[in-house]
Scaffold this active site. Sequence first.
Site, PDB file in Angstrom:
ATOM      1  N   VAL A 172       6.569  -3.653   0.843  1.00 39.79           N
ATOM      2  CA  VAL A 172       6.173  -4.292  -0.432  1.00 39.79           C
ATOM      3  C   VAL A 172       7.248  -4.101  -1.498  1.00 39.79           C
ATOM      4  CG1 VAL A 172       4.368  -4.478  -1.929  1.00 39.79           C
ATOM      5  CG2 VAL A 172       3.768  -3.638   0.508  1.00 39.79           C
ATOM      6  N   GLU A 199       4.438  -0.023  -7.312  1.00 39.46           N
ATOM      7  CA  GLU A 199       3.478  -0.882  -6.697  1.00 39.46           C
ATOM      8  C   GLU A 199       2.367  -0.295  -6.113  1.00 39.46           C
ATOM      9  OE1 GLU A 199       7.413  -2.634  -7.462  1.00 39.46           O
ATOM     10  OE2 GLU A 199       6.933  -0.708  -6.725  1.00 39.46           O
ATOM     11  N   GLY A 220      -5.590   2.168   6.865  1.00 40.94           N
ATOM     12  CA  GLY A 220      -4.976   1.828   8.162  1.00 40.94           C
ATOM     13  C   GLY A 220      -3.536   2.317   8.704  1.00 40.94           C
ATOM     14  N   GLY A 232      14.145  10.037  -4.517  1.00 34.00           N
ATOM     15  CA  GLY A 232      14.120  10.193  -3.222  1.00 34.00           C
ATOM     16  C   GLY A 232      12.747   9.399  -2.671  1.00 34.00           C
ATOM     17  N   THR A 255      20.672  -3.404  -5.533  1.00 38.07           N
ATOM     18  CA  THR A 255      20.239  -4.397  -4.896  1.00 38.07           C
ATOM     19  C   THR A 255      20.248  -4.079  -3.264  1.00 38.07           C
ATOM     20  OG1 THR A 255      21.294  -5.923  -6.113  1.00 38.07           O
ATOM     21  CG2 THR A 255      20.422  -6.911  -4.427  1.00 38.07           C
ATOM     22  N   GLY A 256      18.938  -4.462  -2.494  1.00 38.95           N
ATOM     23  CA  GLY A 256      18.823  -4.268  -1.401  1.00 38.95           C
ATOM     24  C   GLY A 256      18.734  -2.627  -0.739  1.00 38.95           C
ATOM     25  N   ALA A 257      18.619  -1.709  -1.756  1.00 37.59           N
ATOM     26  CA  ALA A 257      18.495  -0.239  -1.252  1.00 37.59           C
ATOM     27  C   ALA A 257      17.162  -0.112  -0.553  1.00 37.59           C
ATOM     28  CB  ALA A 257      18.526   0.420  -2.489  1.00 37.59           C
ATOM     29  N   GLY A 258      16.111  -0.794  -1.360  1.00 33.83           N
ATOM     30  CA  GLY A 258      14.576  -0.551  -0.692  1.00 33.83           C
ATOM     31  C   GLY A 258      14.450  -1.222   0.715  1.00 33.83           C
TER      32      GLY A 258
END
Length: 328
Positions: A172, A199, A220, A232, A255-258
Amino acid sequence: MISSGTGREPEAVLLGDLNIDLFLDIPALPRPGGDGVATHQRTGFGGSAANTAVVLQRLGIDVALLACIGDDDWGTAALSGISETGVDTRLVRRTVAEGTSLNVVAVTPDGERTMLAYRGASPLLDVDAVPERFGRHLHLSGYALLGDPQRAAAFVAARRARATGATVSLDVPVDPTACAEELLALLPLVDVLVIGAEEARALTGAGDERAALRALAARGPAVVAMKRGADGALLHADGTFTDLPAPRVDVVDSTGAGDSFGAGLVFALLRGADPGTACAFATACGAAAVAVRGAGASLPGRAEVGAVLGQSPEPQRAHLRALLGDSG
């Protein structure tokens, strides 16, 4: 099922966006109505699912991307770029109805990125594009839930994956208030959830991070991993919480770390790691990503992740590096 570029059936399929990123290095974000003058620009392919696919492929898992792009020059460039990384693109659809998604990414000297996106053709992925089988795993990007027909395709894919014995993960990376009802409805079909702290709180209404993860797990997912950037990660699995610190690296671009974090988590779980070990591996992948500029083809692989893992204390270091087939 399709075959990957290696001739093997892909182990995982990733459903989400493939787009073009325009990166602008700027000294500071301008005030509203002001001007931000960049000191450098660069372009390349990106998209949350595409980024995750690249890192998984570089870690050693054959993957296929399920996405929709425009029948335009940007689409051709994005498709060519991600194909060069080894990701199978035979499930990528093209359309003349919309242009390829474009993201303008402003990166400030502290490595923080601010993104302006036009999703273009991405939401036009429809149910007819969804395969019957998904190898061992299906990974969904939360951006796919922002609108139909891509949202319907994501639900169909999750149901088909579970019906055929594949596991399902959901990342997400988007403000969940824009699709909260859909996100919560999807969670019973999800085995592994990756979500940011802000989030998670927004989606559950919980002010406490642990309460938020507990509420999400109750819907779930067996594994819920919270991305906390420089702090962390926080993991909820098997009814317990685990705090995992972030490895120390020089932050260049977040950018793109997640996406890299999510790839690391999925990779380690598919390689048989327990959730705690998998989440520790994921933090190393996220740290390796912030140490490079850009996303897409710039994101880390085995060597870069291995270098970050070298900071881990023994005996954890050897255990984590063993996931890469490295006993060093």
